[in-house]
Design an enzyme around this catalytic site. Structure first.
Site, PDB file in Angstrom:
ATOM      1  N   TRP A 145       0.811  -1.230   0.000  1.00  0.00           N
ATOM      2  CA  TRP A 145       0.000   0.000   0.000  1.00  0.00           C
ATOM      3  C   TRP A 145       0.835   1.267   0.000  1.00  0.00           C
ATOM      4  O   TRP A 145       1.890   1.322   0.628  1.00  0.00           O
ATOM      5  CB  TRP A 145      -0.902   0.062   1.234  1.00  0.00           C
ATOM      6  CG  TRP A 145      -1.771  -1.117   1.513  1.00  0.00           C
ATOM      7  CD1 TRP A 145      -1.802  -1.836   2.667  1.00  0.00           C
ATOM      8  CD2 TRP A 145      -2.764  -1.701   0.654  1.00  0.00           C
ATOM      9  NE1 TRP A 145      -2.752  -2.830   2.571  1.00  0.00           N
ATOM     10  CE2 TRP A 145      -3.354  -2.781   1.347  1.00  0.00           C
ATOM     11  CE3 TRP A 145      -3.216  -1.424  -0.642  1.00  0.00           C
ATOM     12  CZ2 TRP A 145      -4.359  -3.574   0.811  1.00  0.00           C
ATOM     13  CZ3 TRP A 145      -4.205  -2.216  -1.180  1.00  0.00           C
ATOM     14  CH2 TRP A 145      -4.776  -3.272  -0.465  1.00  0.00           C
ATOM     15  N   TRP A 198      -5.519   0.525   3.148  1.00  0.00           N
ATOM     16  CA  TRP A 198      -6.950   0.399   3.436  1.00  0.00           C
ATOM     17  C   TRP A 198      -7.341   0.988   4.784  1.00  0.00           C
ATOM     18  O   TRP A 198      -8.480   1.426   4.987  1.00  0.00           O
ATOM     19  CB  TRP A 198      -7.364  -1.081   3.400  1.00  0.00           C
ATOM     20  CG  TRP A 198      -6.844  -1.900   4.545  1.00  0.00           C
ATOM     21  CD1 TRP A 198      -5.585  -2.404   4.680  1.00  0.00           C
ATOM     22  CD2 TRP A 198      -7.552  -2.296   5.724  1.00  0.00           C
ATOM     23  NE1 TRP A 198      -5.455  -3.089   5.859  1.00  0.00           N
ATOM     24  CE2 TRP A 198      -6.657  -3.049   6.524  1.00  0.00           C
ATOM     25  CE3 TRP A 198      -8.851  -2.106   6.181  1.00  0.00           C
ATOM     26  CZ2 TRP A 198      -7.016  -3.591   7.757  1.00  0.00           C
ATOM     27  CZ3 TRP A 198      -9.206  -2.639   7.408  1.00  0.00           C
ATOM     28  CH2 TRP A 198      -8.297  -3.365   8.185  1.00  0.00           C
ATOM     29  N   TRP A 221     -14.145  -3.588   4.956  1.00  0.00           N
ATOM     30  CA  TRP A 221     -12.937  -3.042   4.319  1.00  0.00           C
ATOM     31  C   TRP A 221     -11.944  -4.155   3.958  1.00  0.00           C
ATOM     32  O   TRP A 221     -11.325  -4.120   2.896  1.00  0.00           O
ATOM     33  CB  TRP A 221     -12.262  -1.988   5.216  1.00  0.00           C
ATOM     34  CG  TRP A 221     -12.794  -0.627   4.913  1.00  0.00           C
ATOM     35  CD1 TRP A 221     -13.853  -0.013   5.504  1.00  0.00           C
ATOM     36  CD2 TRP A 221     -12.332   0.266   3.892  1.00  0.00           C
ATOM     37  NE1 TRP A 221     -14.071   1.213   4.926  1.00  0.00           N
ATOM     38  CE2 TRP A 221     -13.155   1.416   3.944  1.00  0.00           C
ATOM     39  CE3 TRP A 221     -11.308   0.225   2.946  1.00  0.00           C
ATOM     40  CZ2 TRP A 221     -12.976   2.498   3.073  1.00  0.00           C
ATOM     41  CZ3 TRP A 221     -11.127   1.300   2.080  1.00  0.00           C
ATOM     42  CH2 TRP A 221     -11.959   2.423   2.155  1.00  0.00           C
TER      43      TRP A 221
HETATM   44  P1  FAD Z   1     -29.830  -3.699   4.764  1.00  0.00           P
HETATM   45  O1  FAD Z   1     -29.361  -4.035   3.393  1.00  0.00           O
HETATM   46  O2  FAD Z   1     -31.239  -3.360   4.943  1.00  0.00           O
HETATM   47  O3  FAD Z   1     -29.443  -4.939   5.698  1.00  0.00           O
HETATM   48  C1  FAD Z   1     -30.040  -5.110   6.994  1.00  0.00           C
HETATM   49  C2  FAD Z   1     -28.963  -5.257   8.041  1.00  0.00           C
HETATM   50  O4  FAD Z   1     -28.156  -6.414   7.749  1.00  0.00           O
HETATM   51  C3  FAD Z   1     -27.982  -4.112   8.093  1.00  0.00           C
HETATM   52  O5  FAD Z   1     -28.472  -3.063   8.884  1.00  0.00           O
HETATM   53  C4  FAD Z   1     -26.749  -4.791   8.702  1.00  0.00           C
HETATM   54  O6  FAD Z   1     -26.837  -4.896  10.099  1.00  0.00           O
HETATM   55  C5  FAD Z   1     -26.808  -6.191   8.121  1.00  0.00           C
HETATM   56  N1  FAD Z   1     -25.960  -6.220   6.935  1.00  0.00           N
HETATM   57  C6  FAD Z   1     -26.337  -6.186   5.644  1.00  0.00           C
HETATM   58  N2  FAD Z   1     -25.252  -6.276   4.829  1.00  0.00           N
HETATM   59  C7  FAD Z   1     -24.179  -6.360   5.635  1.00  0.00           C
HETATM   60  C8  FAD Z   1     -22.773  -6.494   5.420  1.00  0.00           C
HETATM   61  N3  FAD Z   1     -22.258  -6.569   4.184  1.00  0.00           N
HETATM   62  N4  FAD Z   1     -21.953  -6.541   6.495  1.00  0.00           N
HETATM   63  C9  FAD Z   1     -22.453  -6.477   7.751  1.00  0.00           C
HETATM   64  N5  FAD Z   1     -23.784  -6.376   8.035  1.00  0.00           N
HETATM   65  C10 FAD Z   1     -24.613  -6.306   6.988  1.00  0.00           C
HETATM   66  N6  FAD Z   1     -22.413  -1.934   8.337  1.00  0.00           N
HETATM   67  C11 FAD Z   1     -22.579  -1.380   9.549  1.00  0.00           C
HETATM   68  O7  FAD Z   1     -23.587  -1.606  10.199  1.00  0.00           O
HETATM   69  N7  FAD Z   1     -21.620  -0.540  10.082  1.00  0.00           N
HETATM   70  C12 FAD Z   1     -20.469  -0.250   9.394  1.00  0.00           C
HETATM   71  O8  FAD Z   1     -19.617   0.494   9.909  1.00  0.00           O
HETATM   72  C13 FAD Z   1     -20.298  -0.802   8.095  1.00  0.00           C
HETATM   73  N8  FAD Z   1     -19.194  -0.498   7.355  1.00  0.00           N
HETATM   74  C14 FAD Z   1     -19.048  -1.082   6.121  1.00  0.00           C
HETATM   75  C15 FAD Z   1     -17.872  -0.804   5.373  1.00  0.00           C
HETATM   76  C16 FAD Z   1     -17.679  -1.389   4.142  1.00  0.00           C
HETATM   77  C17 FAD Z   1     -16.417  -1.088   3.355  1.00  0.00           C
HETATM   78  C18 FAD Z   1     -18.663  -2.244   3.613  1.00  0.00           C
HETATM   79  C19 FAD Z   1     -18.474  -2.872   2.258  1.00  0.00           C
HETATM   80  C20 FAD Z   1     -19.816  -2.530   4.325  1.00  0.00           C
HETATM   81  C21 FAD Z   1     -20.019  -1.957   5.587  1.00  0.00           C
HETATM   82  N9  FAD Z   1     -21.183  -2.222   6.342  1.00  0.00           N
HETATM   83  C22 FAD Z   1     -21.321  -1.664   7.591  1.00  0.00           C
HETATM   84  C23 FAD Z   1     -22.200  -3.191   5.869  1.00  0.00           C
HETATM   85  C24 FAD Z   1     -23.387  -2.584   5.088  1.00  0.00           C
HETATM   86  O9  FAD Z   1     -22.922  -1.700   4.124  1.00  0.00           O
HETATM   87  C25 FAD Z   1     -24.380  -1.869   5.995  1.00  0.00           C
HETATM   88  O10 FAD Z   1     -24.742  -2.695   7.080  1.00  0.00           O
HETATM   89  C26 FAD Z   1     -25.653  -1.490   5.243  1.00  0.00           C
HETATM   90  O11 FAD Z   1     -25.357  -0.657   4.158  1.00  0.00           O
HETATM   91  C27 FAD Z   1     -26.606  -0.769   6.190  1.00  0.00           C
HETATM   92  O12 FAD Z   1     -27.770  -0.375   5.524  1.00  0.00           O
HETATM   93  P2  FAD Z   1     -29.155  -1.081   5.831  1.00  0.00           P
HETATM   94  O13 FAD Z   1     -29.408  -1.138   7.295  1.00  0.00           O
HETATM   95  O14 FAD Z   1     -30.155  -0.396   4.982  1.00  0.00           O
HETATM   96  O15 FAD Z   1     -28.858  -2.550   5.300  1.00  0.00           O
END
Ligand code: FAD
Length: 321
Positions: A145, A198, A221
């Site tokens: 990186w 990252w 990440w």
């Molecule tokens: P929805 O799509 O409605 O999903 C419902 C719930 O499922 C979410 O609230 C979450 O708790 C869980 N969920 C869904 N997808 C994921 C996933 N890929 N990873 C973990 N949990 C998931 N989520 C966070 O809550 N906090 C963060 O700090 C966070 N940082 C992220 C950073 C990166 C680089 C990436 C790729 C993803 C990250 N996520 C994080 C996961 C995800 O993006 C979010 O949970 C989601 O966008 C929240 O929106 P929502 O509640 O409408 O999700």
């Protein structure tokens, strides 16, 4: 002096925030995807609204990669992050919905997504501090990186010159939220295209997200920068822009200076011909930043190198079938 009592909740003023800071925090940006209000009652209200009242979960599988609107995903993460809601409550509500209206691909996918949160938690428990190391749990040092502060800053502020990336970063800066698809795109661009450490990206998310959750963020990440579990996904950010913001609506919302851009150039604005720059007022380097030349779409040298590497792999018999 702050009062000390289990049933007394100190005010923001008592915490030392100024009147201006409180007003600013309480005001919603009109472009936000959802007007988040804290507290368990509001979290439960949103859960009821998303699953039972609007039945939006029925379309989850078709909408979850969208970038605009309140119903493309449940928006429950901020309440989960501060402990106002639990995955268990969401899971049971979704199961109740399935009992009443039948299970569908969307309800199944939604429940699968909920499990990602638990997966990240267990993954972090398993690998502990190693999760935070520069090259991840597998020591993939070949990523080597960089840490170019100017580039990191341009990414943070949404000034990379790549419209979708800039829009997503400006969205998070203004609202504290970013769609899941967007998080994957900007993280992949930061590490695979800009080749930056990252952890600078993850730290910035930690600073800005209202749903910040250590395991989901650092897990997300690690996954997006090729050092986590599972297969390495390298996104073509230009294709992602064309696929997920087909009409450029999200870009125009967050990069208003590109409102006059023709659709044929909205995703790769750096190719806008000089005559069009003049007639639309989008003079690159003035009205909108010149692009960082970091990938094959923005830099012909990178494109040539990729072609050479592929030819070499073919010669050595490593080509993918
Ligand atoms: P929805 O799509 O409605 O999903 C419902 C719930 O499922 C979410 O609230 C979450 O708790 C869980 N969920 C869904 N997808 C994921 C996933 N890929 N990873 C973990 N949990 C998931 N989520 C966070 O809550 N906090 C963060 O700090 C966070 N940082 C992220 C950073 C990166 C680089 C990436 C790729 C993803 C990250 N996520 C994080 C996961 C995800 O993006 C979010 O949970 C989601 O966008 C929240 O929106 P929502 O509640 O409408 O999700």
């Amino acid at each position: 002096m702050m009062k000390e009592s289990a049933d007394y909740l100190p005010t923001l003023t008592e915490f030392g925030f100024s009147k201006e800071e409180i007003l600013k925090a309480e005001k919603h940006d009109s472009r936000t995807c959802y007007k988040f209000v804290g507290g368990e009652d509001m979290g439960l209200k949103r859960l009821e609204e998303y699953i039972t009242e609007k039945r939006s979960v029925r379309h989850y599988n078709d909408t979850r990669n969208n970038l605009i609107g309140s119903e493309y995903s449940s928006k429950l993460s901020p309440w989960l992050a501060n402990g106002s809601l639990s995955i268990r409550e969401i899971y049971h509500k979704t199961r109740e919905f399935e009992k009443a209206h039948g299970a569908s691909e969307s309800t199944k996918v939604y429940i699968d997504e909920l499990f990602w949160r638990d997966f990240n938690r267990f993954w972090c428990m398993r690998y502990a501090n190693k999760v935070f190391s520069p090259y991840g749990i597998y020591d993939r040092e070949y990523y080597d990186w960089n840490t170019d502060q100017e580039i990191v800053q341009r990414w943070r502020e949404g000034r990379t010159g790549m419209p979708l990336i800039d829009s997503l970063m400006r969205d998070m800066n203004a609202t504290g939220f970013m769609p899941n698809r967007g998080r994957m795109i900007v993280a992949c661009y930061f590490t695979m295209d800009l080749k930056q450490d990252w952890r600078y990206g993850a730290h910035y998310f930690e600073e800005k997200l209202i749903d910040h959750d250590v395991q989901s963020n650092y897990g997300g990440w690690s996954f997006s920068s090729g050092i986590g579990p599972g297969r390495v996904l390298v996104f073509n950010s230009l294709k992602q822009s064309r696929d997920f913001d087909k009409e450029g609506k999200y870009i125009k919302r967050w990069c208003p200076e590109l409102k006059a851009a023709p659709l044929s150039y909205i995703h790769d604005i750096w190719n806008l011909p000089k005559a069009l720059q003049k007639s639309t007022g989008i003079v690159l380097g003035e009205a909108y930043p010149t692009v960082i030349k970091c990938n094959k779409y923005t830099n012909p040298e990178v494109a040539k190198k990729e072609k050479r590497d592929k030819a070499e792999q073919r010669k050595l018999g490593f080509e993918k079938k």
